[in-house]
Design a protein around this motif. Sequence first.
Motif, PDB file in Angstrom:
ATOM      1  N   GLN A  93       1.913   4.157  -8.474  1.00  0.00           N
ATOM      2  CA  GLN A  93       1.297   3.376  -9.545  1.00  0.00           C
ATOM      3  C   GLN A  93      -0.223   3.491  -9.534  1.00  0.00           C
ATOM      4  OE1 GLN A  93       4.210  -0.261  -8.872  1.00  0.00           O
ATOM      5  NE2 GLN A  93       3.159  -0.527 -10.809  1.00  0.00           N
ATOM      6  N   TYR A  94      -0.776   3.722  -8.334  1.00  0.00           N
ATOM      7  CA  TYR A  94      -2.221   3.870  -8.206  1.00  0.00           C
ATOM      8  C   TYR A  94      -2.526   5.088  -7.332  1.00  0.00           C
ATOM      9  CZ  TYR A  94      -2.042  -1.034  -9.701  1.00  0.00           C
ATOM     10  OH  TYR A  94      -1.784  -2.195 -10.381  1.00  0.00           O
ATOM     11  N   ALA A  95      -3.620   5.749  -7.624  1.00  0.00           N
ATOM     12  CA  ALA A  95      -4.055   6.874  -6.794  1.00  0.00           C
ATOM     13  C   ALA A  95      -4.453   6.359  -5.411  1.00  0.00           C
ATOM     14  CB  ALA A  95      -5.226   7.593  -7.457  1.00  0.00           C
ATOM     15  N   TRP A  96      -4.314   7.230  -4.393  1.00  0.00           N
ATOM     16  CA  TRP A  96      -4.630   6.806  -3.033  1.00  0.00           C
ATOM     17  C   TRP A  96      -6.088   6.402  -2.888  1.00  0.00           C
ATOM     18  CZ3 TRP A  96      -1.182   5.386   0.319  1.00  0.00           C
ATOM     19  CH2 TRP A  96       0.117   5.920   0.267  1.00  0.00           C
ATOM     20  N   GLY A  97      -6.965   6.969  -3.711  1.00  0.00           N
ATOM     21  CA  GLY A  97      -8.376   6.618  -3.632  1.00  0.00           C
ATOM     22  C   GLY A  97      -8.805   5.523  -4.584  1.00  0.00           C
ATOM     23  N   SER A  98      -7.833   4.878  -5.232  1.00  0.00           N
ATOM     24  CA  SER A  98      -8.148   3.830  -6.197  1.00  0.00           C
ATOM     25  C   SER A  98      -8.611   2.560  -5.488  1.00  0.00           C
ATOM     26  CB  SER A  98      -6.919   3.519  -7.055  1.00  0.00           C
ATOM     27  OG  SER A  98      -5.899   2.929  -6.259  1.00  0.00           O
ATOM     28  N   ILE A 108      -5.633   0.491  -3.870  1.00  0.00           N
ATOM     29  CA  ILE A 108      -5.070   0.972  -2.602  1.00  0.00           C
ATOM     30  C   ILE A 108      -6.072   0.805  -1.468  1.00  0.00           C
ATOM     31  CG2 ILE A 108      -4.144   2.974  -1.390  1.00  0.00           C
ATOM     32  CD1 ILE A 108      -2.305   1.737  -3.521  1.00  0.00           C
ATOM     33  N   ILE A 109      -7.324   1.114  -1.736  1.00  0.00           N
ATOM     34  CA  ILE A 109      -8.346   0.920  -0.698  1.00  0.00           C
ATOM     35  C   ILE A 109      -8.434  -0.555  -0.304  1.00  0.00           C
ATOM     36  CG2 ILE A 109     -10.817   1.034  -0.220  1.00  0.00           C
ATOM     37  CD1 ILE A 109     -10.917   3.561  -1.941  1.00  0.00           C
ATOM     38  N   GLY A 110      -8.334  -1.434  -1.308  1.00  0.00           N
ATOM     39  CA  GLY A 110      -8.351  -2.861  -1.017  1.00  0.00           C
ATOM     40  C   GLY A 110      -7.183  -3.292  -0.145  1.00  0.00           C
ATOM     41  N   LEU A 111      -5.992  -2.731  -0.407  1.00  0.00           N
ATOM     42  CA  LEU A 111      -4.816  -3.059   0.410  1.00  0.00           C
ATOM     43  C   LEU A 111      -4.972  -2.529   1.832  1.00  0.00           C
ATOM     44  CD1 LEU A 111      -1.921  -2.434  -2.145  1.00  0.00           C
ATOM     45  CD2 LEU A 111      -2.578  -4.626  -1.138  1.00  0.00           C
ATOM     46  N   ILE A 112      -5.550  -1.352   1.976  1.00  0.00           N
ATOM     47  CA  ILE A 112      -5.789  -0.798   3.316  1.00  0.00           C
ATOM     48  C   ILE A 112      -6.753  -1.697   4.095  1.00  0.00           C
ATOM     49  CG2 ILE A 112      -6.792   1.133   4.587  1.00  0.00           C
ATOM     50  CD1 ILE A 112      -5.770   2.983   2.362  1.00  0.00           C
ATOM     51  N   VAL A 113      -7.828  -2.099   3.439  1.00  0.00           N
ATOM     52  CA  VAL A 113      -8.803  -2.976   4.086  1.00  0.00           C
ATOM     53  C   VAL A 113      -8.158  -4.310   4.468  1.00  0.00           C
ATOM     54  CG1 VAL A 113     -10.924  -4.298   3.726  1.00  0.00           C
ATOM     55  CG2 VAL A 113     -10.788  -1.915   2.955  1.00  0.00           C
ATOM     56  N   MET A 158       0.825  -1.205   0.000  1.00  0.00           N
ATOM     57  CA  MET A 158       0.000   0.000   0.000  1.00  0.00           C
ATOM     58  C   MET A 158       0.862   1.259   0.000  1.00  0.00           C
ATOM     59  SD  MET A 158      -1.051   2.464   2.449  1.00  0.00           S
ATOM     60  CE  MET A 158      -1.062   1.601   4.017  1.00  0.00           C
ATOM     61  N   SER A 159       1.888   1.278   0.860  1.00  0.00           N
ATOM     62  CA  SER A 159       2.756   2.462   0.924  1.00  0.00           C
ATOM     63  C   SER A 159       3.606   2.608  -0.326  1.00  0.00           C
ATOM     64  CB  SER A 159       3.649   2.388   2.166  1.00  0.00           C
ATOM     65  OG  SER A 159       4.497   1.257   2.121  1.00  0.00           O
TER      66      SER A 159
END
Length: 544
Positions: free
Chosen positions: A231-236, A239-244, A224-225
């Motif tokens: 490579q991906y926007a923070w709201g993509s 990234i949201i999937g990795l945070i979850v 995620m970091s």
Amino acid sequence: MTESREHATDSAPDRRQITLMFVGLMTAMLLAALYQTIFATALPTIVGELQGVDQMLWVTTSYILAATITMPIYGKLGDLYGRKGLFIVAILLFLAGSVVGGLAQGMDSLIVGRVIQGLGGGGLFVLAQAIIADVVPARERGRYMGVMGGVFAFATLTGPLLGGWFTESIGWRWVMWFNLPLGALAIVSAVLFLKIPSRPRAGRKVDVAGMALITIASTSLVLMSSFGGHQYAWGSPQIIGLIVLTVAAAVAFVAVERRASEPVIPLALFRRRNFVLPTAAGLLVGVGMFGTVGYMPTYLQMVAGVSATAAGLLMAPMMGAMLITSITAGRAVTRTGRYKMLPIVGSVFIGAGLYLLSTLTADGALWHVCAYLAVLGTGLGLSMQILVLVVQNTFPISMVGTATASNNYFRQIGASLGTAIVGSLFTERLVNLLGERLPDGGGAIEGGANSLTPALVRQLPESLGDIVVGAYNDALTPVFLLMVPLSIVSFVLLLFVKEAPLATRIDREADAGSDMPAAATTGSATPTGATGRDSALVPARSPK
């Protein structure tokens, strides 16, 4: 009970045995530390020749991520089954990864080799620190921990010189091949010199679920970091999937550890102030240290226009300062028994060093670089090993491997995040700046911007060379300023560490019945099941 008594009565090694053991441990630590600094110096040439400048982040992050994941696993398995065999396995894995990397013909195989190296490298430092704690009382341990820090500083001083020589003479692949003879020496030293008290093996259950969940959480956090904003926007969705996934794995890990009979990271560790605060500070130190050390040789070669060997020499003030302060701090702890102020002062120096590095300019004098790196090295030398000693002094010997590994794990999380965040910001800014400033977005350069090496930059026309140099400087130096607040937070945290008395001997008989994590769950000064003879094993007033 008989088995525990036999464990308790193992004869402690004498000073000569400890010295020989220490030499063997330092050989293995030198292997890992020296390789990392050699590799960092050769990195610009390696990624340029393999056509992978845009993948530079993964070359550095892959090793640290693999090492991070395995640290708590090595620590727990060492506490359960003994450390010598694990130590040798770690060295063999490291050497296997070196072979894969040395034969790499592309970036993918190079990254695979780095991952295998990390799987071994994660055990080298953790197990070496825990083995010293097995045989050396905490009061005397300061001297040895100081030398450990000195070994790292020595490696970071000489590594860039070797990396520069390999790159400019016999080729960068010798960065990998060089590990083989040194690794063989480390294995021989481990076999001959490591005489560690045995551990009872009956009734031990490995926390497989906990190990799997901490692997998932660590990996998704670093991914995620690394990917976020690059490579991906923070709201993509990615990234949201990795945070979850990170949060879900972390929550599941806590739930599993609550029920595990032998948790890989016992939650009881977090009830001790002198574990939580030094560990958090170590995480922040890791961000600053690895974010700087990993990319400064590249910066010096590209911006200052020096050779790889000269870049290594320019890192010498940082490592020299770190070597001197690490050994001096360790001796001071052994002599006085006091340690609290050392990492506090160290965090001030680290913050000052990072701020000064953020002021560097492409046309600045080289002595500025050397002076600023020396300030940073002074702070690191005062902090790194002392923080480990504080943690070790908080727990009984049966828990020291797990506690040491957990402390190193969170520090490596900091290193992973530091390398990933600095690398992500640096790479993104660099690619954007080169694309904006170079004619045709880099099309004027043979092979494109991804093929840039220090040698190629020196051959460019002055107009193009100045653009590349300016882009490298403007891409990296602002990132150092962003890390200054981390040292301020570290300073505040360390103010609340309680300075407990350092143990002057190791009482294995008192500790023989305290192999379970319950030894650290009690709020009292002595572990569960211990007797009055534990006064030398744990602090007289163990901080909660």
